[in-house]
Motif scaffolding. Structure first.
Motif, short mmCIF file in Angstrom:
data_model
loop_
_atom_site.label_atom_id
_atom_site.label_comp_id
_atom_site.label_asym_id
_atom_site.label_seq_id
_atom_site.Cartn_x
_atom_site.Cartn_y
_atom_site.Cartn_z
N THR A 149 -10.98 11.70 -3.87
CA THR A 149 -10.78 10.59 -2.93
C THR A 149 -10.47 9.30 -3.67
OG1 THR A 149 -13.18 10.22 -2.79
CG2 THR A 149 -12.19 11.61 -1.11
N ASP A 150 -11.08 9.09 -4.84
CA ASP A 150 -10.74 7.92 -5.65
C ASP A 150 -9.26 7.94 -6.03
OD1 ASP A 150 -13.34 7.02 -5.56
OD2 ASP A 150 -13.83 7.59 -7.62
N THR A 151 -8.79 9.10 -6.44
CA THR A 151 -7.39 9.24 -6.86
C THR A 151 -6.45 8.95 -5.71
OG1 THR A 151 -7.97 10.87 -8.56
CG2 THR A 151 -5.69 10.83 -7.81
N LEU A 152 -6.69 9.60 -4.55
CA LEU A 152 -5.79 9.41 -3.42
C LEU A 152 -5.84 7.97 -2.91
CD1 LEU A 152 -3.79 10.37 -1.37
CD2 LEU A 152 -5.66 11.40 -0.04
N LEU A 153 -7.03 7.37 -2.84
CA LEU A 153 -7.13 5.98 -2.41
C LEU A 153 -6.31 5.07 -3.30
CD1 LEU A 153 -8.37 3.56 -0.90
CD2 LEU A 153 -10.36 3.74 -2.43
N THR A 154 -6.42 5.26 -4.60
CA THR A 154 -5.67 4.41 -5.54
C THR A 154 -4.17 4.58 -5.37
OG1 THR A 154 -7.51 4.63 -7.11
CG2 THR A 154 -5.42 3.79 -7.97
N LEU A 155 -3.72 5.83 -5.24
CA LEU A 155 -2.29 6.09 -5.07
C LEU A 155 -1.77 5.51 -3.76
CD1 LEU A 155 -2.12 9.78 -6.36
CD2 LEU A 155 -1.36 7.71 -7.55
N LEU A 156 -2.57 5.62 -2.71
CA LEU A 156 -2.16 5.05 -1.42
C LEU A 156 -2.09 3.53 -1.48
CD1 LEU A 156 -4.22 7.33 0.98
CD2 LEU A 156 -1.71 7.20 0.88
N GLY A 157 -3.01 2.92 -2.21
CA GLY A 157 -2.96 1.48 -2.38
C GLY A 157 -1.68 1.05 -3.07
N VAL A 158 -1.27 1.80 -4.08
CA VAL A 158 -0.02 1.51 -4.77
C VAL A 158 1.17 1.72 -3.83
CG1 VAL A 158 1.48 2.19 -6.68
CG2 VAL A 158 -0.99 2.10 -7.02
N HIS A 210 -17.50 0.06 -0.04
CA HIS A 210 -17.33 -0.34 -1.44
C HIS A 210 -16.04 0.22 -2.03
CE1 HIS A 210 -21.67 -0.94 -0.78
NE2 HIS A 210 -21.57 -1.87 -1.71
N ASP A 211 -15.60 1.40 -1.55
CA ASP A 211 -14.35 1.96 -2.05
C ASP A 211 -13.18 1.06 -1.68
OD1 ASP A 211 -15.60 4.23 -3.10
OD2 ASP A 211 -15.42 5.35 -1.22
N ALA A 212 -13.20 0.52 -0.47
CA ALA A 212 -12.14 -0.40 -0.06
C ALA A 212 -12.15 -1.65 -0.92
CB ALA A 212 -12.29 -0.76 1.41
N LEU A 213 -13.35 -2.15 -1.23
CA LEU A 213 -13.44 -3.31 -2.12
C LEU A 213 -12.82 -3.02 -3.47
CD1 LEU A 213 -17.05 -4.79 -1.64
CD2 LEU A 213 -14.87 -5.74 -0.87
N TYR A 214 -13.10 -1.83 -4.00
CA TYR A 214 -12.53 -1.42 -5.29
C TYR A 214 -11.01 -1.47 -5.24
CZ TYR A 214 -10.00 2.27 -7.70
OH TYR A 214 -9.02 2.98 -8.34
N ALA A 215 -10.43 -0.84 -4.20
CA ALA A 215 -8.97 -0.75 -4.12
C ALA A 215 -8.34 -2.13 -4.01
CB ALA A 215 -8.55 0.12 -2.94
N ARG A 216 -8.91 -2.98 -3.18
CA ARG A 216 -8.37 -4.33 -3.05
C ARG A 216 -8.48 -5.10 -4.35
NH1 ARG A 216 -11.15 -5.73 2.84
NH2 ARG A 216 -9.45 -4.97 4.17
N GLN A 217 -9.58 -4.90 -5.05
CA GLN A 217 -9.84 -5.64 -6.27
C GLN A 217 -8.88 -5.25 -7.39
OE1 GLN A 217 -13.80 -5.14 -8.27
NE2 GLN A 217 -14.25 -7.05 -7.20
N VAL A 218 -8.77 -3.95 -7.65
CA VAL A 218 -7.98 -3.52 -8.80
C VAL A 218 -6.48 -3.60 -8.54
CG1 VAL A 218 -9.82 -2.01 -9.65
CG2 VAL A 218 -8.01 -1.05 -8.22
N LEU A 219 -6.08 -3.54 -7.27
CA LEU A 219 -4.66 -3.57 -6.95
C LEU A 219 -4.19 -4.92 -6.41
CD1 LEU A 219 -4.40 -0.05 -5.25
CD2 LEU A 219 -3.70 -0.68 -7.57
N GLY A 220 -5.11 -5.88 -6.34
CA GLY A 220 -4.75 -7.21 -5.88
C GLY A 220 -4.33 -7.25 -4.42
N LEU A 221 -4.99 -6.49 -3.59
CA LEU A 221 -4.66 -6.41 -2.16
C LEU A 221 -5.63 -7.26 -1.35
CD1 LEU A 221 -4.03 -2.56 -1.99
CD2 LEU A 221 -2.29 -4.37 -2.12
#
Length: 459
Positions: free
Chosen positions: A374-383, A408-419
């Motif tokens: 799920t971490d992998t797919l979330l990150t790819l979808l954010g990109v 917290h997963d959503a926070l991670y994605a926004r944080q690392v991808l600048g969303l």
């Protein structure tokens, strides 16, 4: 029409278009279960080779589900825009893939000229990076009280499910999500029971919370569309009308819906005029394998049928559509690799068709998947520019019994991808002193006025 090719000294033959599409699909357990998957990687490559040379116009001449017996096919064919299709009408599927990957191509103007089968076929020729690159350049923006899908944003559905629909449990989960910056796409509850009274009670609870704190978002209780129609007539505060949909008439009948019923509900919701920044008022959920699980797939591969579900959604100008990508189970998407591929395919196909795509990045506990997947797919979808994802407390839905993303997963994605969140919601988070001007969620002490305000109604 039969199609054949010779590869490695062996001749491969495919009886019709749906057999070719199924054989060209990257491996997934649902197609194997249905008995339509390629028998080997060599056969899959052979099918993809034929598919790459197939004219796009073929999909206007041959239908995978008969026009005469399927209202979804009729919707797709009758709604096709020949003028929008004209710039790519002479291309093969392979040439169209290359056209989409050209950075100079405006992918946002193609949607009305494409059929779901065209985009599904194209996705079968793409690597993961191709799916991401094209989807990222194809934003789909919708609005009700918040604006979803703007480039540089990723919204979230706050899913405060409770096994007994307990108001305190639901409200506590809502507060938990809001404190962590979630809920800008929708605050949406899967009710434990679909009764009109329970649905109405939950809607009043959501509307009270939203109105009390002036939250620029929309609420939804994911009841059946007939329930929503009934309670709208009684004056219930319905923001979004929800319905699960699929890619064939038979599968939708299994869900208890027809296109006419969806039109009626769409008109009823529009008439309420509850939106403030937009009028998109429908919310649809889909998932690869839905038609197969209801024995309503007509021998068509599950990914092509999933794209056809987006053809249904497109007709109703929805605010939100999401694939519940791993929810149906390993019988349809066996492991993390298949779930990841499917999530990116679904997002690509939906956005290319002009549908505001989100993804429930999830899996059932008997699938060969875990939180790394799920971490992998979330990150790819954010990109890839995914419009929104679904979040539940702790990533564990205690009512539906499956694993999804946490706040917290959503926070991670926004944080690392600048969303960022949706702009209206981000401004509210700042006003409530829950988020800093640079997009960071504040750590609140016990004396925080914002914390006191949000928790005062939870007892």
């Amino acid at each position: 029409m039969r199609r054949r090719t010779t590869l490695g000294g062996h001749t491969y033959e495919f009886a019709d278009l749906k057999a070719l599409l199924a054989a060209a699909t990257p491996e997934r357990s649902g197609d194997v279960l249905a008995g339509i998957a390629a028998a080997s990687e060599q056969e899959r490559v052979a099918a993809q080779e034929i598919l790459a040379d197939l004219p796009l116009a073929t999909f206007l001449q041959e239908q995978v589900v008969p026009y005469e017996t399927d209202e979804v096919t009729r919707l797709i064919v009758d709604g096709h825009d020949a003028a929008a299709f004209a710039p790519v009408a002479a291309m093969t599927v392979g040439e169209f893939r290359d056209h989409l990957l050209d950075p100079g191509t405006d992918t946002t103007v193609l949607k009305d000229g494409l059929t779901p089968e065209m985009v599904a076929a194209t996705s079968k020729l793409m690597r993961v990076q191709d799916l991401i690159a094209v989807a990222r350049r194809t934003p789909v923006v919708t609005a009700f009280r918040s604006t979803v899908g703007l480039p540089g944003t990723m919204a979230t559905r706050l899913q405060p499910n409770d096994p007994t629909d307990d108001p305190v449990g639901v409200t506590a989960s809502i507060v938990d999500g809001l404190l962590l910056g979630c809920g800008d796409a929708v605050i949406g509850i899967n009710p434990a029971t679909d009764s009109p009274q329970r649905t109405t009670d939950l809607l009043h609870l959501l509307d009270e919370v939203r109105a009390r704190y002036d939250i620029p978002t929309q609420s939804c209780v994911l009841a059946h569309v007939t329930t929503s129609l009934e309670i709208m007539q009684r004056g219930a505060p319905v923001d979004l009308v929800f319905q699960s949909i699929a890619g064939t008439q038979a599968a939708n009948e299994g869900f208890g819906v027809t296109l006419d019923l969806l039109r009626e509900a769409h008109e009823a919701a529009l008439a309420l005029k509850r939106g403030t920044v937009g009028t998109n008022c429908m919310y649809f959920e889909t998932g690869q394998g839905a038609a197969l699980s209801g024995d309503a797939h007509h021998g068509v591969d599950q990914q092509t049928l999933e794209a056809r579900a987006y053809g249904v959604a497109r007709a109703f100008d929805p605010l939100l559509v999401n694939t519940v990508v791993g929810f149906i189970g390993p019988e349809y998407l066996y492991d993390g690799k298949q779930i990841t591929r499917a999530g990116l395919e679904d997002h690509f196909c939906g956005t290319l068709l002009g549908v505001p795509m989100g993804v429930d990045v999830c899996y059932t506990n008997h699938a060969e998947a875990d939180a790394d997947d799920t971490d992998t797919l979330l990150t790819l979808l954010g990109v890839a520019g995914c419009s929104f994802v679904i979040c539940v407390p702790g990533g564990d839905d205690v009512m539906l019994h499956y694993q999804s993303l946490s706040f917290h997963d959503a926070l991670y994605a926004r944080q690392v991808l600048g969303l960022a969140p949706a702009p209206e919601f981000a401004a509210w988070l700042e006003r409530m002193e829950l988020m800093t001007g640079d997009g960071r969620i504040r750590e609140l002490g016990a004396d925080s006025s914002a914390l006191r305000a949000l928790t005062e109604g939870v007892r």
